[in-house]
Each structure stands twice: as structure tokens, then as C-alpha cells.
Design a protein around this motif. Structure first.
Motif, short mmCIF file in Angstrom:
data_model
loop_
_atom_site.label_atom_id
_atom_site.label_comp_id
_atom_site.label_asym_id
_atom_site.label_seq_id
_atom_site.Cartn_x
_atom_site.Cartn_y
_atom_site.Cartn_z
N ASP A 31 0.84 -1.21 0.00
CA ASP A 31 0.00 0.00 0.00
C ASP A 31 0.87 1.26 0.00
OD1 ASP A 31 -2.30 -1.51 0.04
OD2 ASP A 31 -2.50 -1.44 2.22
N LYS A 34 2.37 1.71 -3.47
CA LYS A 34 1.34 2.20 -4.39
C LYS A 34 1.07 3.69 -4.17
CE LYS A 34 -3.48 1.43 -5.76
NZ LYS A 34 -4.70 0.62 -5.54
N LEU A 38 1.73 6.46 -7.13
CA LEU A 38 0.68 7.31 -7.70
C LEU A 38 1.02 8.80 -7.59
CD1 LEU A 38 -2.48 5.39 -6.43
CD2 LEU A 38 -1.60 5.48 -8.78
N GLU A 43 1.91 8.33 -16.96
CA GLU A 43 1.89 7.28 -17.99
C GLU A 43 3.12 7.34 -18.89
OE1 GLU A 43 0.11 4.76 -18.15
OE2 GLU A 43 -1.62 5.22 -16.89
N GLU A 67 -1.55 -8.08 -11.42
CA GLU A 67 -2.72 -7.20 -11.37
C GLU A 67 -2.42 -5.94 -10.57
OE1 GLU A 67 -5.74 -7.47 -12.95
OE2 GLU A 67 -4.66 -9.05 -14.04
N TYR A 68 -1.51 -6.06 -9.60
CA TYR A 68 -1.08 -4.91 -8.81
C TYR A 68 -0.45 -3.86 -9.72
CZ TYR A 68 1.86 -2.38 -5.37
OH TYR A 68 2.48 -1.41 -4.59
N LYS A 70 -0.84 -3.65 -13.00
CA LYS A 70 -1.76 -3.25 -14.06
C LYS A 70 -2.49 -1.96 -13.72
CE LYS A 70 -5.63 -5.11 -16.78
NZ LYS A 70 -6.52 -6.28 -16.97
N GLN A 71 -2.78 -1.76 -12.44
CA GLN A 71 -3.55 -0.59 -12.03
C GLN A 71 -2.69 0.66 -11.81
OE1 GLN A 71 -5.03 -0.97 -7.90
NE2 GLN A 71 -3.75 -2.80 -7.74
N LEU A 72 -1.38 0.52 -11.99
CA LEU A 72 -0.46 1.63 -11.73
C LEU A 72 0.02 2.26 -13.04
CD1 LEU A 72 1.63 -0.01 -8.89
CD2 LEU A 72 -0.11 1.77 -8.64
N PRO A 98 0.27 -7.96 -18.18
CA PRO A 98 -0.54 -6.83 -18.64
C PRO A 98 0.21 -5.91 -19.60
CG PRO A 98 -0.69 -7.09 -16.26
CD PRO A 98 0.41 -7.99 -16.72
N CYS A 101 3.82 -3.81 -19.37
CA CYS A 101 4.76 -4.56 -18.54
C CYS A 101 5.73 -5.27 -19.49
CB CYS A 101 4.04 -5.58 -17.66
SG CYS A 101 3.12 -4.87 -16.29
#
Length: 232
Positions: A31, A34, A38, A43, A67-68, A70-72, A98, A101
Motif C-alpha cells: 500500500d 502504491k 501514484l 503514464e 494485477e497490482y 496493471k492498475q499503476l 498486462p 509490462c
């Protein structure tokens, strides 16, 4: 385009393995990473992850950890660590991870005006308990890294920067030169990123300038679970 790095996340979504048994820095560490990610990454930026990505034993389990990522935001570049047992067929992995990556396996990639090459590497001569078995792996890893530099040379154009990613420290505790360091010097690398070392007992500098080249240690617990900006 900014370049950041972090490593040794040791993720375990499929078969949870609590990391806080190794100390308070591991409490809710994903956490924290992340949150920092962020705040820093767009991008257009690149994040380098130098191995020990997941505790998974199979590709299908490791993909759940991805998946962790992928959302970043940003483009993520990975190399294999010594605990990434799930890392097997590179072709299948590249088809499965993803978008944005990128997995390096003894090769290189060019993003913007930056070429990134990488390989796992291994313990180097002069390291504690360096054995005949380690010497055999070390010599094999030298050839794999050489392949990565060959590919980087093909991709690199005038004015491009070159970053070398390895999982293991590319030198022993006395920071002595060896064949890996020599290759780094010969290929005019602008920065080296590595991980593997953990804990307060590690004799490690987060940033070391050697032969004019910055070497960044990015193990997440040693960098307070924050992305390290790579200056090139």
C-alpha cells in the motif's frame, strides 16, 4: 520521461505470505509503494523492477500479482530475481503479463531515448561463502549479461542513455571490480539498478558512484517503500 526503480516486492496474492514477520518496514508495504507510485509516476514514465517480484511457483499464480502493476501508471520493466521460480517460458510470460509490462531476459528494450538491458546476475567472487557451484552460475550469468549488452548495442543510437538492471549486486562487499563491472564500464552505462539485499544488517549503500557510474540499490525495505528516481 522520468525513470524510477524499486525491487524485491516478494508478492503473494495467490498464496499469501505475510512479509511483516521480517520487520515493521514490511507492514502494509505494498500500500505504501502504491501511494508513493501514484504521487510520482505518469503514464509517460518508466519504473524498473529488478527481480524477486513474486513468491509464486507457477505462472498462473504470478499473473495474479501482476494485477497490482496493471492498475499503476507508467511503463514497467522487470528482470528475474533468484526467488522468481515462476519465471520460465519468456515467450508465454510476455504474452500473459498486462500491457505496459516488459520482461527482460538477457536482452534489452528501448523506451524513448533510453535503452534498458538486464539479466539476473549472481554472487560475485569475493562474496562470503562463494563456492565452486556459485562460480559456475556466475560465469553463466556473465554470458547472459553479455547477450543483453549485445542487444543494447543494436538498439542504442547516438545520444541514447543506457541503464543496466541486475538483481544481485554486481560486486562483492568490498566493491571490487569483476567481469560484470568491466562489462558495465566497457559499454558506457549511465546507471546501474540492482536489489537482492535486505535488512538493517546489509552492508549496502543506496547510491554508490563507481568508476563514474551511479549504482542504485532499490530493495523496497531499504528505500522505505518509495520509488527511487534514477538520474541519467
Amino acid at each position: 520521461m522520468n525513470i524510477f526503480a524499486i525491487s524485491d516486492l516478494h508478492m503473494s496474492v495467490a498464496n499469501p505470505k505475510p512479509m511483516d514477520i521480517f520487520g515493521l518496514k514490511w507492514a502494509n508495504y505494498l500500500d505504501k509503494i502504491k501511494e508513493d507510485w501514484l504521487q510520482k509516476v505518469t503514464e509517460e514514465d518508466v519504473v524498473l523492477i529488478s527481480g524477486d517480484i513474486s513468491w509464486a511457483m507457477t505462472t498462473s499464480d504470478a499473473i495474479k500479482d501482476f494485477e497490482y502493476f496493471k492498475q499503476l501508471p507508467g511503463k514497467k520493466v522487470f528482470i528475474r530475481g533468484n526467488h522468481d521460480y515462476w519465471w520460465k517460458s519468456i515467450t508465454r510470460l510476455r504474452e500473459t503479463v498486462p500491457e505496459n509490462c516488459y520482461l527482460l531476459q538477457n536482452d534489452a528494450i528501448k523506451l524513448g531515448n533510453v535503452v534498458i538491458c538486464g539479466s539476473r546476475a549472481w554472487l560475485t567472487p569475493g562474496s562470503p561463502d562463494f563456492s565452486k557451484a556459485d562460480e559456475k552460475i556466475y560465469l553463466r550469468e556473465i554470458e547472459r549479461l553479455r547477450m543483453a549488452f549485445y542487444r543494447a548495442k543494436d538498439l542504442r543510437e547516438e545520444g541514447d542513455k543506457l541503464i543496466c538492471m541486475v538483481h544481485f549486486p554486481p560486486f562483492n562487499v568490498r566493491r571490487e571490480d569483476n567481469e560484470i563491472v568491466n562489462m558495465i564500464n566497457e559499454n558506457a552505462v549511465n546507471a546501474v539498478v540492482y536489489g537482492h539485499l535486505h535488512g538493517k544488517e546489509s552492508r549496502a549503500d543506496k547510491l554508490l558512484i563507481k568508476n563514474g557510474i551511479p549504482y542504485y540499490l532499490t530493495s523496497c525495505d531499504l528505500v522505505d517503500n518509495k520509488l527511487v528516481k534514477i538520474e541519467i
